[in-house]
Scaffold this active site. Structure first.
Site, PDB file in Angstrom:
ATOM      1  N   GLU B  49       0.865  -1.188   0.000  1.00  0.00           N
ATOM      2  CA  GLU B  49       0.000   0.000   0.000  1.00  0.00           C
ATOM      3  C   GLU B  49       0.889   1.221   0.000  1.00  0.00           C
ATOM      4  OE1 GLU B  49      -3.974  -1.419   2.509  1.00  0.00           O
ATOM      5  OE2 GLU B  49      -2.762   0.246   3.223  1.00  0.00           O
ATOM      6  N   ASP B  60      -5.619   9.364  10.109  1.00  0.00           N
ATOM      7  CA  ASP B  60      -4.332   8.836  10.545  1.00  0.00           C
ATOM      8  C   ASP B  60      -3.893   9.400  11.886  1.00  0.00           C
ATOM      9  OD1 ASP B  60      -3.282   7.011   8.485  1.00  0.00           O
ATOM     10  OD2 ASP B  60      -3.590   8.739   7.175  1.00  0.00           O
TER      11      ASP B  60
END
Lengths: 401, 265
Positions: B49, B60
Site C-alpha cells: 500500500e 491517521d
C-alpha cells in the site's frame, strides 16, 4: 421557507455537487444515526418547543434589530440595520446551534460532547451548554488560536471544559477540526461531536443551518415590523458560514440581494487570505465537497486572516452552491478594511463588534456608500469583540492606526 | 488477471496469509523511499500500500501524519507518487495499492488519475475518506481499467452495510480492527477474531485486517483469523525513529521479517 423552489440538500445530503459525506467508514454509522435522530427531533413539537424556550430564556432571544443611524449618516448612502447577535448569551450567534445540538445530544443519550473552535466563540458556547446539561466537554483549538484568543480559553476552562491545544499542521481551526475528527473516530460510541458551522459531513451543514435560521426568521419579521419592508441587501461574514446561512436562508425566496464577506487577509492577490470561494477551487475536506484553498495537487493551503474565526481554508457546501447558482455574491474584505469598520462601529454606534463581524460591516459600508438613502442593508453583527481587544490593539499599533 | 487477485489465489493455494505493508510515498524522500519499497517487496511483502501524502490526514494517527509532513516537505505530491509507483514497477511484481485521501485525486482529475496509475502498473486504489455513497465518479473513471477499488469496513459498520460493502469490494476487503485512527495499539485478539469471522462469512473476497497490528505477536495471533494483515504505522515508525545515516531499507526489511515470521509461525 415559504415556497418550495429551493429544496437543498437532497436526500443524500448534497447541495448540487457539493456537501455529501467524505469520511472514513468508522464514522458512517454515527452520521446515519445522527441524521435519523435529527430528522425525528426536528419534527417533534416537544423538542422544537424546548429549543425555542431555551433560545428565549437562556440565550436571550430574540436579539434586537437596530438601525445604525449615525453610522448610516456618516456613510451618507443606504441605511444600515444591524442584527445584533452580539447580544446573545456567550456573545455570538454560535449559541443558537449549540443549544440545538446540545438538546439533541441529550436526547440521544450522549454524556460527552466535543467541539472544534477557531475564535473560541463556538468553544465557549459548547462549554456553556455542556455545563448547563452536566455533560463532559473537550474543545480542540489550534495552539496559535489559543494564543490569539486567550480570554475565550479562560472562559471555556471556567465553564469546566478541557481545552486541547492542537499543534499539528498550521495550529489553527483546520487542524483543530482534524483533531476533533480523529478523537471522534476513537470515541464515536459515546461522544457527540458539536460542529460549529454549516460544514462537515451530512447532516451537519443542513442541521446547523436549520438551527441558525432563527437569525433570519427573526430579522425578516423585525424588518417588516420595525421598518415596514424587507431589506434590499443582506450582508454577513463567511468563514465556515453559519451566521450567513442562518441570516440568508429564510430570505432565499425574497427579492433581496445577498453578499457574503470572505476574509481577504492582506489581499486576494497575496497568498495571505482565507477567501475559499473567491480565491479557491472545489475539493473535499472535513467531510464535505466544497470550495477550498488548495494547490494544484490537492494539498490544502494555509488560510490567513486577522480574524481567528474566519481563518479556515474551506466554506460550508451550501455557500458553494449559492455561489454557483449566483444567488449570493461573495466578496473579499481585507484585514485593514475590517479593522476600519470595527473602529467606525465603536465610534458611531457604541458597539464593539467581533473581528469576524467587522468583515461583514466593512462590506456593508462599502455597499451603503454606493446605494441611495432609500435603500436598506441588513448586516449580521455575528458576535461581540471583547475577545479581540488585545489582538486589535496590537494590530492598530503595528499599522499606526 | 489483476496482480492482487493472482496474489491472493496463490497464497490461498499455499495456505499462507498475505502481509500487506503500508508505506508513505516519498518518506523520507523520493530516492530513499524507492529503495525502501524495493527492499520491502523483496523481504516478504505480498501487497504494497503506497500512501499518497496529504496535508490533512484525518484518519491517521501521529506517526503517519508526521510521515506525510516529511514527504510533503521533501516535495512529494500525487504526480510524484505515481512516478514512484512506475519506477517501482520496473523492478518488482508485487501488487501495488495506492492509498489516498479523496481530495488529491479529485483535484488532479479522476480520469487522469485512472489513466496514469493504470499506466504506472498500480493494481488497486483505496480512498480512505470515500464511502461507496460518494464513489460513483471514481468508479466510472476506473471502468475498463485493471484496477480494484478497495473498500473498508469498520467495527461500527452494521451487518447489512457490511454485506453491501463486501458485495461492492474489489481485490480484498480492508477490515478496520478497532475504533480510532491508524497507529493505536492494544488490540483485543478475541474481539477481532469474532468480528473477522462474521465479516468473512458474508464477504466473497479476501478479508485483511488493519489498524493496530504492530508486532510479531500481533501477527501470530491474528493471521489465522483473516486472509491477510495490514501493517502501516509500525513500519513508518521504523523510518521515523531511525538514527541519522541508518540503512533505512535494511531496518524496514527487518521489521517486515519479524511480522512475516509471526504470521508464518
Amino acid at each position: 421557507m415559504k415556497s418550495s423552489t429551493y429544496t437543498y440538500p437532497d436526500k443524500s445530503g448534497h447541495f448540487g455537487c457539493y456537501g455529501g459525506r467524505y469520511v472514513g467508514e468508522t464514522l458512517m454509522s454515527a452520521l446515519m444515526d445522527l441524521e435519523t435522530a435529527w430528522n425525528e427531533a426536528k419534527n417533534d413539537p416537544a423538542f422544537m418547543g424546548e429549543f425555542r424556550s431555551m433560545l428565549k430564556n437562556y440565550a436571550g432571544r430574540p436579539t434586537p434589530l437596530d438601525f445604525a443611524e449615525r453610522l448610516s449618516n456618516h456613510i451618507g448612502g443606504a441605511r444600515i440595520y444591524l442584527k445584533r447577535e452580539d447580544c446573545a448569551h456567550t456573545g455570538a450567534h454560535k449559541i443558537n446551534n449549540v443549544v440545538g445540538q446540545g438538546l439533541l445530544a441529550r436526547r440521544m443519550g450522549k454524556r460527552s460532547v466535543i467541539a472544534e473552535t477557531g475564535a473560541g466563540q463556538h468553544g465557549v458556547a459548547t462549554a456553556t451548554i455542556a455545563a448547563r446539561f452536566g455533560m463532559s466537554c473537550k474543545v480542540f483549538m489550534g495552539a496559535e488560536d489559543v494564543r490569539r484568543q486567550a480570554p475565550n480559553v479562560l472562559r471555556m476552562r471556567l465553564l469546566g471544559a478541557e481545552v486541547v491545544p492542537v499543534t499539528s499542521g498550521t495550529s489553527t481551526l483546520k487542524d483543530a477540526m482534524n483533531e476533533a475528527l480523529r478523537y471522534w473516530v476513537a470515541e464515536v460510541e459515546n461522544t457527540f461531536y458539536i460542529i460549529g458551522t454549516v460544514s462537515g459531513p451530512h447532516p451537519y451543514p443542513a442541521m446547523v443551518r436549520d438551527l441558525q435560521r432563527v437569525i433570519g426568521d427573526e430579522a425578516r419579521q423585525q424588518m417588516l415590523d420595525q421598518v415596514g419592508r424587507l431589506p434590499d441587501l443582506l450582508v454577513a461574514c463567511v468563514g465556515g458560514g453559519s451566521n450567513a446561512m442562518g441570516l440568508f436562508y429564510p430570505f432565499l425566496d425574497d427579492p433581496c440581494a445577498m453578499l457574503g464577506a470572505e476574509a481577504a487577509g492582506e489581499g486576494l492577490n497575496t497568498p495571505h487570505h482565507a477567501a475559499s470561494i473567491t480565491g479557491g477551487s472545489p475539493g473535499a475536506l472535513h467531510g464535505a465537497m466544497t470550495y477550498l484553498l488548495q494547490n494544484d495537487e490537492g494539498q490544502i493551503q494555509e488560510a490567513w486572516s486577522i480574524s481567528a474565526g474566519l481563518d479556515y481554508p474551506g466554506v460550508g457546501p451550501e455557500h458553494a452552491l449559492l455561489h454557483d447558482l449566483g444567488r449570493v455574491r461573495y466578496d473579499g474584505v481585507t484585514d485593514l478594511e475590517a479593522v476600519e469598520a470595527f473602529k467606525l462601529l465603536c465610534k458611531f454606534e457604541g458597539i464593539i463588534p467581533a473581528l469576524e463581524s467587522s468583515h461583514a460591516l466593512a462590506a456593508a459600508i462599502r455597499e451603503a456608500a454606493k446605494r441611495p438613502k432609500d435603500q436598506a442593508i441588513l448586516v449580521c453583527v455575528s458576535g461581540r469583540g471583547d475577545k479581540d481587544l488585545d489582538h486589535i490593539t496590537a494590530y492598530m499599533k503595528a499599522h499606526n492606526l | 488477471m489483476n496482480r492482487i487477485d493472482q496474489t491472493f489465489t496463490s497464497l490461498a493455494s499455499a495456505n499462507r496469509k498475505a502481509l500487506v505493508a503500508y508505506l508513505t510515498a516519498g518518506d523520507p524522500d523520493f530516492d530513499t523511499s524507492l529503495q525502501i519499497l524495493q527492499t520491502a517487496c523483496a523481504s516478504g511483502v505480498d501487497v504494497l500500500e503506497l500512501g499518497v501524502p496529504f496535508s490533512d490526514p484525518t484518519c491517521d494517527g501521529p506517526i503517519i501524519q508526521v510521515a506525510s509532513d516529511r514527504a510533503l516537505k521533501a516535495g512529494m505530491s500525487l504526480s510524484k507518487t505515481i512516478r514512484l509507483a512506475a519506477e517501482l514497477r520496473r523492478t518488482v511484481q508485487t501488487p501495488i495499492v495506492l492509498f489516498s485521501y479523496y481530495n488529491p485525486l479529485f483535484k488532479y482529475g479522476l480520469e487522469r488519475v485512472a489513466k496514469e496509475i493504470s499506466e504506472a502498473g498500480v493494481d488497486g486504489l483505496l480512498v480512505v475518506d470515500l464511502p461507496p455513497e460518494e464513489a460513483g465518479p471514481l468508479t466510472t473513471a476506473l471502468t475498463g481499467k485493471e484496477i480494484h477499488l478497495i473498500r473498508l469496513a469498520a467495527p461500527t459498520t452494521k451487518p447489512d452495510r457490511i454485506r453491501m460493502l463486501a458485495d461492492g469490494a474489489g481485490g480484498f476487503l480492508y477490515l478496520i480492527t478497532r475504533l480510532g485512527v491508524t497507529g493505536t495499539g492494544g488490540l483485543d485478539y478475541a474481539d477481532v477474531a469474532k468480528h473477522a469471522a462474521a465479516v468473512k462469512a458474508v464477504c466473497p473476497h479476501p478479508v485483511c485486517l488493519g489498524f493496530g497490528i504492530s508486532t510479531g505477536a500481533d501477527a501470530r495471533a491474528l493471521a489465522p483469523v483473516a486472509d491477510g494483515l495490514i501493517v502501516g504505522s509500525a513500519l513508518v515508525r521504523v523510518i521515523a525513529q531511525a538514527p541519522a545515516d541508518s540503512d533505512l531499507p535494511a531496518l524496514v526489511a527487518a521489521k517486515i521479517r519479524e511480522l512475516r515470521e509471526g504470521m508464518d509461525a
